[in-house]
Design a protein around this motif. Structure first.
Motif, PDB file in Angstrom:
ATOM      1  N   ARG A 126      12.459   1.494 -13.491  1.00 26.99           N
ATOM      2  CA  ARG A 126      11.772   2.743 -13.820  1.00 26.99           C
ATOM      3  C   ARG A 126      11.355   3.434 -12.530  1.00 26.99           C
ATOM      4  N   ASN A 127      11.307   4.753 -12.572  1.00 32.99           N
ATOM      5  CA  ASN A 127      10.909   5.544 -11.413  1.00 32.99           C
ATOM      6  C   ASN A 127       9.395   5.741 -11.417  1.00 32.99           C
ATOM      7  N   VAL A 128       8.776   5.433 -10.281  1.00 32.07           N
ATOM      8  CA  VAL A 128       7.333   5.569 -10.120  1.00 32.07           C
ATOM      9  C   VAL A 128       7.078   6.627  -9.055  1.00 32.07           C
ATOM     10  N   PHE A 129       6.231   7.601  -9.371  1.00 31.54           N
ATOM     11  CA  PHE A 129       5.948   8.676  -8.427  1.00 31.54           C
ATOM     12  C   PHE A 129       4.543   9.199  -8.682  1.00 31.54           C
ATOM     13  N   THR A 130       4.017   9.928  -7.707  1.00 30.00           N
ATOM     14  CA  THR A 130       2.703  10.560  -7.866  1.00 30.00           C
ATOM     15  C   THR A 130       2.888  12.043  -8.138  1.00 30.00           C
TER      16      THR A 130
END
Length: 717
Positions: A126-130
């Motif tokens: 999964r892609n994790v970003f702020t």
């Protein structure tokens, strides 16, 4: 007083550095505020006014502290500023949490808009970003989250800098009720992140970059293309971590090897990497014909650009601020006080993020630098100078590197033991080899990246040297970790009454006048040991029962620390939840309780696999009992006996292969028996006798406790 000043001249010098003293006072204020943060609740009395008042007090104290010349008054002002600033931050966080709870958007489906900030990382597919929320505030939820930074998780591909409109569930960061476990809320506070957002769908996306954001995105993409030419994944992952700050691709094997050899700091962007970049860029600017002063200023500018490119992390921020202070002083031909620059960097960072004081990254970065700055000169002064060029080379290069490594080790060991429970002894020596090889690989990698920004193929020669150097370091590290099994020590967390005398002793060694150093060590070494023995006997924990409990989805986890320093763990829930909770909460709790032996693990049938995995985590090889589901046969019966508290040294044999009976009781009027095995049973008895009885089959009790037990077990049953 004059005699003390003459005996400890370095301490007098430290006290005359205003930024250093201000940083120490600010840290002390934050620490004092953290001790009382849960003892009162000012949110009941006009929280907005209270937050405004504390903010104004902090600003006033900082401004007065800057202009005042009285050292004691300045120290008190910065102490008050740190106290007010952390208190204001804590209250603001609690107020935001209460507003989120009242608005009922926690775990509710909402729509948000904003811009992706920082790099996008892949974790577990999964892609994790702020995301910086930029709503056109219309609803209450949008108003609360306006301008906040939140961490998003999505299965869709997302690019840095993209404007998104997405829907999903927002949730506040989880607080860990277990002592010393991983606290997501505290970790997020150090990153100024307000919560988590589980993305269900992305409605709109469009790219609208500023010139700087576009340049950073293009540079990161180009750097990825250059580093992806490296064939070995372990090597490329280390370069991505050390240059781009992307540590997610590093394998567990590589992490373990670097940790065991005491070189884990090389995987994180720190002052070492910033120093290499500064030296490399300075040399480059000089080669192209720019004078030294201008080269230094351009290199400092490049460091600040690199800091903005990577993101504000404590170690890189510290190094950038310190190098900037030294470079500016050198440009104006003024004397540089490195400790002054260190204090200024710490003060600036804590003003931006006061909660970082309790993070391992901040503590390791500043403790290592402090140790090198104040202990290394003392160790170097012990070695007499030699006119022999070979001996002089050995003293300055080999022995000097060893002193630097030992200084950093000594000042970071308490932090490592407190947060992680392990420390690498062999790292004191191995860092000499590792730093040389890492320096060669990093210099080559910088050349490869600079040339690869023009044409990717131009980077191949330098990239080959970088890959070879780093691969050599990995091979040597793996060999060292395999052939030196005791290179990593696991020790209990240091207690405050042990840490303070040792810290004062180390500071005394660093501050005492050189000619009195030997006498100081002869006298204060036994004195410090006597003080430690006295404090240990005074502060030793009484043998008492400790109960902890935390509910989990589908169950819960309970722990009992018995007076004889043994532990029982009981839990129910799915395998992954139990396993993750043991790793992030139970193990830190045991570490801060001087690593007692886990003798018994009782879990529900769903978590049987997690219990067997936990057996390998605990050196005591605990017995395991599997509880059936609640829908199995249950019946009641009275308890005939109760016993006084006693401890018998006989081993506790509780396992599926042995008949056993466990009887647990508490203030209640009913009894509960649960059949567990065909050839044995686990018997939970709840009655008014407040008694715990343990039996093996029909034998006499081998361990009996008469203590107040088990609200935690009540929830489990």
């Amino acid at each position: 007083m004059n005699r003390l000043k003459a005996l400890f001249p370095s301490a007098v010098y430290w006290s005359r550095l205003p930024c250093l003293m201000a940083a120490i006072a600010f840290c002390a204020g934050i620490f004092i505020s953290s001790l009382g943060s849960g003892s009162f609740s000012p949110l009941k009395l006009h929280p907005t006014f209270y937050i405004t008042f504390l903010s104004m007090t902090t600003i006033s104290a900082l401004l007065l502290g800057v202009v005042t010349k009285a050292p004691v008054f300045r120290f008190l002002l910065f102490l008050a500023a740190g106290f007010c600033h952390y208190t204001q931050s804590t209250i603001a966080t609690n107020l935001f949490s209460s507003q989120i709870a009242e608005s009922q958007i926690d775990n509710a489906q909402i729509v948000l808009s904003g811009q992706v900030t920082g790099p996008v990382r892949e974790r577990f597919g999964r892609n994790v970003f702020t995301l910086r929320v930029q709503n056109r505030a219309q609803t209450e939820a949008e108003m609360l989250l306006e301008g906040k930074l939140i961490q998003c998780t999505s299965t869709d591909t997302v690019s840095s800098g993209t404007q998104l409109t997405l829907s999903g569930q927002f949730s506040l960061p989880a607080q860990n009720p277990f002592p010393f476990g991983f606290d997501e809320a505290q970790f997020f506070s150090t990153q100024n992140i307000s919560g988590r957002f589980e993305v269900s769908s992305i409605w709109e996306r469009y790219s609208e970059y500023s010139f700087i954001d576009g340049a950073f995105i293009a540079a990161r993409q180009r750097a990825h293309r250059v580093l992806e030419q490296i064939e070995k994944k372990d090597v490329s992952s280390v370069f991505k971590a050390a240059i781009l700050g992307e540590k997610d691709e590093i394998s567990t094997k590589v992490r373990d090897v670097f940790r065991k050899t005491g070189t884990y700091h090389l995987l994180a962007i720190s002052g070492f990497h910033a120093g290499l970049l500064f030296l490399a860029s300075s040399k480059f600017f000089i080669i192209v014909g720019i004078n030294k002063k201008k080269s230094a200023l351009l290199s400092i500018l490049l460091l600040w650009i690199y800091l903005a490119f990577i993101g504000f992390i404590p170690s890189l921020f510290r190094a950038t601020v310190m190098v900037s202070c030294i470079g500016v002083n050198s440009f104006f031909q003024k004397k540089s006080h490195i400790l002054q620059a260190l204090g200024f960097a710490a003060l600036c960072w804590l003003i931006m993020s006061p909660g970082s004081l309790f993070s391992a990254g901040f503590q390791l970065s500043f403790c290592a630098t402090t140790g090198i700055l104040i202990l290394y000169p003392v160790l170097q002064s012990i070695v007499p100078e030699s006119n022999n060029p070979y001996i002089s080379f050995f003293q300055k290069k080999i022995l000097g590197s060893l002193f630097v490594s030992f200084s950093a080790f000594l000042f970071t060991a308490p932090v490592l033991l407190y947060h992680f429970g392990t420390v690498s002894i062999i790292g004191i020596v191995f860092n000499i080899i590792a730093v040389v090889l890492m320096s060669a690989s990093m210099w080559s990698a910088f050349i490869a990246l600079f040339s690869g920004m023009i044409v990717t193929e131009f980077s191949l020669p330098a990239l080959f040297i970088a890959q070879t150097s780093l691969n050599t370091l990995l091979l040597i590290s793996q060999w060292t970790a395999q052939h030196f099994p005791y290179c990593e020590l696991s020790l209990p967390a240091p207690k405050l009454h042990v840490f303070i005398p040792l810290l004062l002793f180390c500071l005394g060694v660093c501050a005492v006048k050189h000619k009195h150093l030997l006498n100081f060590v002869k006298f204060f070494t036994p004195a410090t040991l006597i003080i430690l023995l006295v404090l240990h006997n005074f502060f030793v924990n009484p043998k008492q029962l400790e109960l902890i409990h935390h509910p989990l989805p589908g169950g819960g986890v309970s722990g009992i620390l018995w007076p004889d320093r043994t532990v029982w763990l009981m839990g129910n829930g799915d395998v992954q939840t139990i396993q993750r909770f043991i790793r992030h909460s139970i193990e830190p709790w045991l570490h801060h309780r001087n690593n007692p032996d886990v003798t018994l693990v009782i879990v529900g049938s769903k978590a049987e696999y997690a219990a067997h995995l936990a057996r390998f985590s605990f050196s005591s090889n605990p017995s395991i009992i599997i509880m059936p589901e609640k829908d199995e046969k249950q019946f009641s019966t009275p308890v005939s006996n109760s016993y006084e508290y006693t401890t018998i040294s006989a081993p506790l044999m509780l396992s599926p292969s042995a008949k056993c009976t466990v009887t647990i009781s508490q203030m209640d009027s009913h009894f509960l028996f649960i059949s567990t095995f065909e050839n044995g049973s686990v018997e939970f008895t709840l009655n008014q006798r407040d008694t715990l009885i343990i039996r093996e089959g029909d034998s006499e009790p081998i361990r009996v406790y008469n203590k107040s037990l088990i609200k935690c077990l009540m929830g489990l049953l």
